[in-house]
Design a protein around this motif. Structure first.
Motif, mmCIF file in Angstrom:
data_model
loop_
_atom_site.group_PDB
_atom_site.id
_atom_site.type_symbol
_atom_site.label_atom_id
_atom_site.label_comp_id
_atom_site.label_asym_id
_atom_site.label_seq_id
_atom_site.Cartn_x
_atom_site.Cartn_y
_atom_site.Cartn_z
ATOM 1 N N THR A 86 0.850 -1.083 -0.125
ATOM 2 C CA THR A 86 -0.046 0.200 0.104
ATOM 3 C C THR A 86 0.896 1.257 -0.043
ATOM 4 O OG1 THR A 86 -1.765 -1.101 1.138
ATOM 5 C CG2 THR A 86 -1.871 1.283 1.202
ATOM 6 N N LEU A 87 1.992 1.291 0.949
ATOM 7 C CA LEU A 87 2.789 2.396 0.897
ATOM 8 C C LEU A 87 3.492 2.529 -0.614
ATOM 9 C CD1 LEU A 87 4.616 1.938 4.275
ATOM 10 C CD2 LEU A 87 2.968 3.817 3.571
ATOM 11 N N GLU A 88 3.807 1.456 -1.172
ATOM 12 C CA GLU A 88 4.466 1.570 -2.547
ATOM 13 C C GLU A 88 3.490 2.226 -3.463
ATOM 14 O OE1 GLU A 88 7.614 -2.054 -3.095
ATOM 15 O OE2 GLU A 88 5.437 -2.514 -3.314
ATOM 16 N N ALA A 89 2.413 1.847 -3.506
ATOM 17 C CA ALA A 89 1.246 2.261 -4.453
ATOM 18 C C ALA A 89 0.885 3.852 -4.019
ATOM 19 C CB ALA A 89 0.066 1.580 -4.446
ATOM 20 N N ALA A 90 0.883 4.207 -2.891
ATOM 21 C CA ALA A 90 0.613 5.599 -2.359
ATOM 22 C C ALA A 90 1.865 6.536 -2.802
ATOM 23 C CB ALA A 90 0.364 5.688 -0.927
ATOM 24 N N HIS A 91 2.983 5.917 -2.587
ATOM 25 C CA HIS A 91 4.298 6.599 -3.145
ATOM 26 C C HIS A 91 4.178 7.151 -4.460
ATOM 27 C CE1 HIS A 91 8.528 7.902 -2.906
ATOM 28 N NE2 HIS A 91 8.564 7.226 -3.990
ATOM 29 N N GLU A 92 3.688 6.343 -5.542
ATOM 30 C CA GLU A 92 3.543 6.656 -7.005
ATOM 31 C C GLU A 92 2.863 7.719 -7.096
ATOM 32 O OE1 GLU A 92 2.314 3.089 -8.615
ATOM 33 O OE2 GLU A 92 4.142 1.937 -8.125
ATOM 34 N N ILE A 93 1.735 7.718 -6.259
ATOM 35 C CA ILE A 93 0.811 9.090 -6.342
ATOM 36 C C ILE A 93 1.487 10.413 -5.643
ATOM 37 C CG2 ILE A 93 -1.500 9.974 -6.204
ATOM 38 C CD1 ILE A 93 -2.240 6.790 -6.166
ATOM 39 N N TYR A 94 1.733 10.116 -4.448
ATOM 40 C CA TYR A 94 2.168 10.954 -3.437
ATOM 41 C C TYR A 94 3.890 10.772 -3.060
ATOM 42 C CZ TYR A 94 -2.727 11.553 -2.850
ATOM 43 O OH TYR A 94 -4.213 11.602 -3.113
ATOM 44 N N PRO A 95 4.614 11.376 -3.928
ATOM 45 C CA PRO A 95 6.048 10.996 -3.695
ATOM 46 C C PRO A 95 6.447 11.195 -2.099
ATOM 47 C CG PRO A 95 5.803 12.349 -5.573
ATOM 48 C CD PRO A 95 4.539 12.204 -4.891
ATOM 49 N N TRP A 96 5.816 12.112 -1.349
ATOM 50 C CA TRP A 96 6.424 12.141 0.203
ATOM 51 C C TRP A 96 6.128 10.984 0.817
ATOM 52 C CZ3 TRP A 96 2.168 12.026 2.997
ATOM 53 C CH2 TRP A 96 0.909 12.257 2.625
ATOM 54 N N VAL A 97 5.090 10.230 0.352
ATOM 55 C CA VAL A 97 4.956 8.996 1.255
ATOM 56 C C VAL A 97 6.006 8.330 1.417
ATOM 57 C CG1 VAL A 97 3.507 7.012 1.590
ATOM 58 C CG2 VAL A 97 2.511 9.077 0.870
ATOM 59 N N PRO A 98 6.672 7.558 2.491
ATOM 60 C CA PRO A 98 7.896 6.826 2.829
ATOM 61 C C PRO A 98 7.467 5.335 1.882
ATOM 62 C CG PRO A 98 6.606 7.118 4.610
ATOM 63 C CD PRO A 98 6.144 7.978 3.796
ATOM 64 N N THR A 99 8.468 4.924 1.395
ATOM 65 C CA THR A 99 8.115 3.329 0.781
ATOM 66 C C THR A 99 9.243 2.529 1.065
ATOM 67 O OG1 THR A 99 7.564 2.519 -1.433
ATOM 68 C CG2 THR A 99 9.160 4.110 -1.497
ATOM 69 N N PHE A 100 8.877 1.216 1.111
ATOM 70 C CA PHE A 100 9.549 0.227 1.422
ATOM 71 C C PHE A 100 9.315 -0.898 0.076
ATOM 72 C CE2 PHE A 100 8.066 2.373 5.296
ATOM 73 C CZ PHE A 100 9.561 2.482 5.810
#
Length: 272
Positions: free
Chosen positions: A199-213
């Protein structure tokens, strides 16, 4: 929205289906056990009629859950909800002090017929959401949605079949080794971690400020196998009852459900 496409039946697909088979079996057996306990305070035909509504509700809600899985696969924020719910489910299971049977009996005790029916179907809803979200979480994020939905549908169908065909086997296992419930919910907890990372990966694609792993698939499946093997070993060291006693108890619950379904089908449950 509900287009289906067969996925490639490689090692990963078979691993997903095998995991769903295990989880669906244990969760469906747990569902059947809880439903049977929740109607004990009702007398005679009222108990059987309430159980009939509960079994019917379990089937209908499972079908609706499979249909709604398409939306969960498509929208990342619904996946976030799913990850949070599965995590809550696992944490709350291990935080509880009492057994689910005792809690089910306590929650239903003193309720009237329709209040019990409502509680039964709320319980069905919880179990349906559990199993469907677990199926969604197991789907690799890069798998086409149509293929992922097909796997979820297969898992849902397995759940419906296991509610009857393998109910005795899984109820027997849960009666004899109650700690197997812990293994199922430990797997659900790890699956929640995987869904949360994706979910974090998917959110990062839309909102780059979201941390991703990123969680490599070999790591995910290694931990899954470890939980299943070590958990099963620990759960089966001390049986709670003898094998014949566990089998008799399982057959009694399944026999009551079979009789309820038969009576509901020919109208006897309503006194006709």
């Amino acid at each position: 929205m509900f287009n289906l496409e067969l996925p490639p039946f490689n090692a990963e697909t078979w691993a997903i289906l095998g995991t769903l088979l295990l989880l669906e079996g244990l969760l469906s057996a747990d569902n059947a056990l809880v439903l049977a306990v929740m109607v004990r305070h009702l007398k005679g035909d009222l108990a059987r009629k309430a159980l009939a509504y509960g079994i019917g509700g379990a089937v209908v809600l499972r079908i609706l859950g499979v249909l709604l899985a398409s939306y969960v696969l498509e929208y990342w924020w619904l996946r976030a909800f799913g990850a949070a719910y599965l995590a809550y489910l696992a944490i709350s299971h291990f935080a509880k002090r009492g057994h689910s049977e005792d809690e089910a009996a306590a929650s239903a005790r003193g309720r009237g017929f329709w209040a019990t029916v409502v509680l039964l179907n709320l319980t069905d809803l919880a179990f349906s959401v559990d199993s469907i979200l677990a199926g969604v979480a197991l789907i690799p994020r890069d798998m086409p949605r149509e293929q992922g939905l097909t796997i979820v549908v297969i898992g849902g169908v397995m759940g419906l079949i296991l509610m009857r065909v393998a109910a005795t086997l899984f109820l027997k296992l849960l009666n004899r080794y109650p700690a197997l419930d812990n293994v199922a919910y430990a797997l659900v907890g790890w699956i929640a971690v995987k869904l949360g990372v994706e979910t974090l990966e998917a959110a990062h694609e839309i909102y780059p400020w979201v941390p991703t792993f990123h969680m490599p698939q070999p790591l995910f499946w290694t931990v899954m196998v470890g939980i299943a093997v070590i958990g099963t070993y620990l759960a089966t060291r001390k049986p709670a009852m003898s094998e014949p006693a566990a089998e008799r108890r399982a057959e009694a619950i399944v026999g009551e459900m079979d009789a309820t379904v038969s009576d509901a089908a020919d109208g006897r449950i309503d006194g006709r």
